[in-house]
Enzyme design. Structure first.
Site, short mmCIF file in Angstrom:
data_model
loop_
_atom_site.label_atom_id
_atom_site.label_comp_id
_atom_site.label_asym_id
_atom_site.label_seq_id
_atom_site.Cartn_x
_atom_site.Cartn_y
_atom_site.Cartn_z
N ASN A 245 6.60 -20.13 4.31
CA ASN A 245 5.35 -19.37 4.19
C ASN A 245 4.31 -20.12 5.03
O ASN A 245 3.66 -21.04 4.55
CB ASN A 245 4.90 -19.28 2.74
N LYS B 230 10.45 -16.50 8.23
CA LYS B 230 10.41 -15.59 7.09
C LYS B 230 9.45 -14.48 7.49
O LYS B 230 8.27 -14.72 7.69
CB LYS B 230 9.88 -16.34 5.85
N GLU C 135 7.53 -11.02 0.88
CA GLU C 135 6.54 -11.60 -0.03
C GLU C 135 5.20 -11.82 0.68
O GLU C 135 4.60 -12.90 0.61
CB GLU C 135 7.08 -12.91 -0.61
N ARG D 247 15.47 -15.33 8.48
CA ARG D 247 15.91 -15.21 7.08
C ARG D 247 16.12 -13.75 6.66
O ARG D 247 15.34 -12.87 7.05
CB ARG D 247 14.91 -15.89 6.15
N LYS E 185 20.57 -16.06 1.82
CA LYS E 185 20.63 -16.77 0.54
C LYS E 185 21.99 -16.52 -0.11
O LYS E 185 22.54 -15.43 0.03
CB LYS E 185 19.52 -16.31 -0.40
N ASP F 65 17.72 -14.45 -5.93
CA ASP F 65 16.90 -15.60 -5.56
C ASP F 65 17.32 -16.87 -6.31
O ASP F 65 16.62 -17.30 -7.23
CB ASP F 65 15.43 -15.27 -5.87
N GLU G 34 14.54 -24.88 -8.34
CA GLU G 34 13.51 -23.93 -8.78
C GLU G 34 13.88 -23.21 -10.06
O GLU G 34 13.07 -23.14 -10.99
CB GLU G 34 13.25 -22.92 -7.65
N GLU H 123 23.67 -23.18 -17.50
CA GLU H 123 23.95 -21.73 -17.54
C GLU H 123 24.07 -21.24 -18.98
O GLU H 123 23.57 -20.18 -19.33
CB GLU H 123 25.25 -21.45 -16.77
N TRP I 142 8.54 -7.31 -9.11
CA TRP I 142 9.43 -8.07 -8.24
C TRP I 142 10.90 -7.63 -8.30
O TRP I 142 11.76 -8.26 -7.68
CB TRP I 142 9.34 -9.57 -8.57
C1 GCU Z 1 11.40 -17.62 -3.90
C2 GCU Z 1 10.39 -18.66 -4.23
C3 GCU Z 1 9.25 -18.65 -3.26
C4 GCU Z 1 9.79 -18.71 -1.83
C5 GCU Z 1 10.80 -17.63 -1.61
C6 GCU Z 1 11.50 -17.71 -0.27
O1 GCU Z 1 10.88 -16.35 -4.16
O2 GCU Z 1 9.92 -18.49 -5.54
O3 GCU Z 1 8.42 -19.73 -3.55
O4 GCU Z 1 8.76 -18.60 -0.92
O5 GCU Z 1 11.80 -17.71 -2.57
O6 GCU Z 1 12.68 -18.05 -0.27
O7 GCU Z 1 10.92 -17.43 0.75
#
Ligand code: GCU
Length: 660
Positions: free
Chosen positions: A184, A264, A268, A301, A342, A347, A375, A493, A523
C-alpha cells in the site's frame, strides 16, 4: 546469546571434529558475494572453534576451497560440496552458489553433523525466493508484530548495521530478493522511485548485493499523477507510458541492477488500471516495458476483489474474484511480469483451499505468496509454525499437467518450463531485538527461506535445523521445541475458526475471537451461521466457486461427501447435526476441537517450562510470557466460539463441559 544473530549464533561447539576444515581458505574469485562467503566462514570458524581462518596460496595448501566451475551445471545459485582427505571443496557456477554452499557447511557444523564424507549437490527449487516487507516510510509496519521498521523511520530510509545483519540472515537461508516497502504505497513512499531517497537506496542495494539479494520496491500505480503532475495514470496513454519510461531510466541509472517492482493495483482502495477501463495486463505491461531494457521485473499481485459487498448478496464471492479477474487475461502479460498469487483465495486464513489460479493460469508467469507475518495466525503472540501449511499448499495437485501439476511444480518452473516463477512471503520481522517478537516465530523466517531454496526438505527437518542453529543441540531442547512447533498450527486451527470457515476475528486488527466481527461487513467474509447450521455454499447452488478448479478437484469440492473435511465449511453449508467421518456431529466436533486446542496449548506451556535453565534466560522468559498469553487467549477463543454455537444451535455438549 546475542539475539540479533538469530540462527547465526555460531555458539561454541566442544566437539572439534569439524574444526580442521577451517584453517586455510582458497578462493580465487574476488566477487563481492564470494567475499561475503569467506567472511561468513571466517566468522563462524572464529566463534564456533576459536579458529582464525587464513587465506591459502593455492588449492593444495587449502583446507577449504571455494571454486567456480561452469562445467558442473550448477546454474547461478546452485552448489556442490565435496569432502575428501580432510579437505572441503565448495563448487558453484556463480558467486551466489558459493555463498549458499558456505552457509550449508556452517549449518552442518551448527547441527554438529560431521563434514567428513559430506557430499551435497543443490540447485534452488524456486528461482525467485522473496520477502515482501509491508514497512511504511513513517516506520510503522502494516501487520507488523515485531516492533517498528528497520528499513524506514520518520520518512527516512535507514541503512545501518541492521541492514547488513538482515542481509546475512536472509541470504543464509537462500532469500534472493526483497521488497522493502509496503504494497500500500502512500505519501512519501511514492517518492521511493524518484531521486528523493536515491543515495540511501544505493547504499542499501550495495549491502544487499553483497549477499546476492536483489532490491525491489512496491510502486504506486498513480505515481504519474502524484509525482508527475499528470491528470491520468491510464496505462494506455502514450504520455503515461513515456513518463514511466523516463522514470525507470532515471532509476536504473541511479541503481543499476535494481530488481523491479511489486504492485498492488485496484485492491482495497489502491489505484489501478480499472479506473481507466483497462485490464490488469495493460496495467502491468506498461511498467514491464519501462523496466525491460534494464532487466527489471514486475511482480503483479492477484489480490484483487470487490470490497463493497452487501451481506445479503449470496452470489458475489470474494473467493472467486482472483480467478475471475485474471483468467480472462492469461497469456496477455509480458515475459518479465510475474503474477503473485496468495496461497488461498481469501486472505491468509489458518485454513483455506489453494487458489484455483494455480492450475488455471497456463500462459502466465506465476509466483506463490504466503504470509509469515502471523496476521491471522496469532500475530506472533501465539506459536504457529507455518511450514507444514506451506508444504501442504506446495503439495496440492491442481491436475493441470500430468506428472507436473502440483503448486510446487508450477512455482519451481517444472510445469511451464520457466525461471520466471517462485515464492514470496510477507515478512514477519521488525526492529525487535530478536527480529520476530516471538522467539519461536523466527522458525517461520528461517523455514520459509530454507523451504524456498529446497522444497524437498520436510517441515520437521527444517524445524530441527532451526533449533540447532538457534538453541544448540541438547536432545531435550531439540525434541521439546520440535514438538511444540509441529503441534502449533494444528492447535491454532482447533481453537479458532472451524473446518476452513476462517475470519471470526475482531475487524481491522484481525486478532482475537469475534464470531460475527466480519459477518455483515462489506469485505465478503461470511460464515453464514444460523440456528440450523454453518458454512458458505460455494457449490453450483451457491456461489459456484468450486467450479473454478480443474477436475477432479472441482467435483470433489462440489459434493459434501468428497469435500476434504478440513475445508467442509468453506465449501458447504452444513447442519449442526451432520455426522462427520469420525462419527461425531458437526456441533460436537466444534466443541471437541476447541477443548482439544486449549489442551494442546497447555501441553506446549508445560514443554516450554520444562526447558528452564536450558534456554538463554531472556528468550526463555520472553517466550514464557507469550505462552501465558496464548494460554489465556486460546481459552477466550474456545469459550467464545463454543458459546456462540451452543446458543445458536441449542445443542448441548455430549460431555457436559462448561459452555456459557
Ligand atoms: C490483507 C491485510 C492488509 C493487506 C492486504 C494485502 O487484507 O489485512 O493489511 O494490505 O492483505 O495483501 O494487500
Amino acid at each position: 546469546m546475542s539475539f540479533e544473530n538469530a540462527w547465526l549464533q555460531y555458539s561454541k561447539i566442544c566437539n572439534e571434529e569439524n574444526k580442521k576444515y577451517f584453517f586455510r581458505v582458497y578462493a580465487p574469485d574476488k566477487n563481492r558475494v564470494t567475499t561475503s562467503a569467506i567472511q561468513e566462514l571466517a566468522c563462524a570458524a572464529l566463534k564456533i572453534f576459536d579458529c582464525r581462518m587464513q587465506p591459502a596460496a593455492d588449492q593444495d595448501a587449502a583446507t577449504i576451497s571455494l571454486v567456480l566451475d561452469q562445467e558442473r551445471n550448477l546454474g547461478t545459485e546452485g552448489y556442490e560440496i565435496t569432502e575428501a582427505d580432510g579437505k572441503l571443496q565448495i563448487t558453484a557456477g556463480a558467486p551466489a552458489g558459493l555463498l549458499y554452499g558456505s552457509f550449508s557447511c556452517i549449518r552442518r557444523i551448527q547441527c554438529e553433523k560431521p563434514l567428513k564424507g559430506f557430499q551435497e549437490r543443490k540447485l534452488p527449487s524456486a528461482p525467485f525466493r522473496m520477502l515482501n516487507h509491508w514497512d511504511n516510510i513513517d516506520g510503522s509496519i502494516e501487520r507488523g508484530y515485531s516492533g517498528t521498521s528497520f528499513f524506514f523511520q520518520d520518512q527516512k530510509v535507514l541503512v545501518d548495521d541492521r541492514t547488513r545483519m538482515y542481509a546475512r540472515l536472509a541470504a543464509s537461508v537462500g532469500i534472493n530478493a526483497v521488497v522493502i516497502n509496503n504494497v500500500n504505497v502512500k505519501g512519501n513512499a511514492t517518492k521511493l522511485i524518484d531521486g528523493t531517497y536515491g543515495e540511501e537506496l544505493r547504499l542499501m542495494k550495495e549491502i544487499l548485493d553483497d549477499y546476492g539479494i536483489s532490491l525491489y520496491l512496491s510502486l504506486n500505480f498513480a505515481a504519474p499523477m502524484e509525482l508527475g503532475g499528470m491528470d491520468s495514470a491510464d496505462p494506455c496513454d502514450p504520455e503515461v507510458a513515456g513518463w514511466w519510461k523516463e522514470k525507470m531510466k532515471e532509476l536504473y541509472t541511479r541503481l543499476p541492477g535494481f530488481g523491479g517492482f511489486l504492485v498492488k493495483a485496484d485492491s482495497e482502495g489502491r489505484p489501478g488500471p480499472f479506473t481507466y477501463r483497462r485490464t490488469h495486463a495493460e496495467g502491468a505491461n506498461v511498467l514491464a516495458d519501462a523496466v525491460k531494457p534494464y532487466g527489471g521485473r514486475i511482480i503483479w499481485r492477484c489480490f484483487v476483489y470487490n470490497c463493497q459487498q452487501d451481506w445479503r448478496d449470496k452470489k458475489t464471492d470474494r473467493a472467486k474474484s482472483g480467478y475471475d479477474n485474471f483468467m480472462p487475461i492469461d497469456g496477455k502479460f509480458r515475459e518479465n511480469v510475474i503474477l503473485q498469487i496468495k496461497n488461498g483465495p481469501m486472505d491468509f486464513q489458518v485454513r483455506e483451499p489453494v487458489s484455483p489460479l494455480f492450475g488455471g493460469l497456463k500462459k502466465t508467469n506465476q509466483m506463490l505468496e504466503v504470509q509469515i507475518a502471523q496476521e491471522y495466525t496469532g500475530q506472533q503472540r501465539h506459536v504457529c509454525y507455518l511450514i507444514p501449511m506451506f508444504k501442504e499448499v506446495l503439495n496440492f495437485h491442481t491436475y493441470c499437467k500430468e506428472g507436473a501439476d502440483t503448486v510446487q511444480d508450477i512455482v519451481t518452473g517444472k510445469t511451464f518450463k520457466t525461471t520466471n516463477c517462485g515464492i514470496a512471503a510477507v515478512a514477519n520481522t521488525g526492529d525487535d531485538e530478536n527480529w520476530t517478537g516471538h522467539d519461536l516465530a523466527a522458525a517461520n523466517f528461517f523455514g520459509f527461506g530454507r523451504l524456498a531454496y529446497d522444497m524437498d526438505l520436510t517441515a520437521e527437518e527444517i524445524a530441527r535445523e532451526w533449533i540447532s542453529c538457534t538453541f544448540g543441540n541438547d536432545s531435550e531442547v531439540q525434541e521439546k521445541i520440535e514438538k511444540m512447533l509441529l503441534m502449533s498450527w494444528p492447535a491454532y486451527e482447533k481453537y479458532t475458526s472451524p473446518l476452513g470457515i476462517g475470519w471470526m476475528v475482531n475487524p481491522n486488527v484481525h486478532y482475537g475471537p469475534n464470531v460475527d466481527g466480519y459477518e455483515y461487513d462489506r469485505w465478503g467474509t461470511y460464515h453464514r451461521a444460523d440456528h440450523l447450521g454453518i458454512g458458505v455454499d460455494r457449490t453450483k447452488d451457491g456461489t459456484g466457486y468450486a467450479a473454478q478448479y480443474l477436475e477432479p478437484n472441482a467435483s470433489a469440492y462440489e459434493s459434501v461427501e468428497t469435500c476434504p473435511e478440513e475445508l467442509l465449511l468453506f465449501f458447504h453449508y452444513i447442519p449442526y447435526t451432520y455426522r462427520l467421518k469420525s462419527g461425531k456431529t458437526l456441533i460436537q466436533h466444534i466443541y471437541d476441537t476447541h477443548f482439544e486446542g486449549v489442551e494442546n496449548v497447555d501441553e506446549m506451556v508445560k514443554l516450554w517450562n520444562s526447558l528452564e535453565g536450558k534456554i538463554p534466560e531472556k528468550a526463555f522468559t520472553r517466550v514464557q510470557k507469550r505462552l501465558a498469553h496464548q494460554k489465556m487467549h486460546s481459552r477466550e477463543w474456545r469459550d467464545q466460539i463454543n458459546t456462540y454455537f451452543y446458543r445458536k444451535s441449542m445443542i448441548a455438549d455430549e460431555q457436559g463441559r462448561t459452555i456459557y
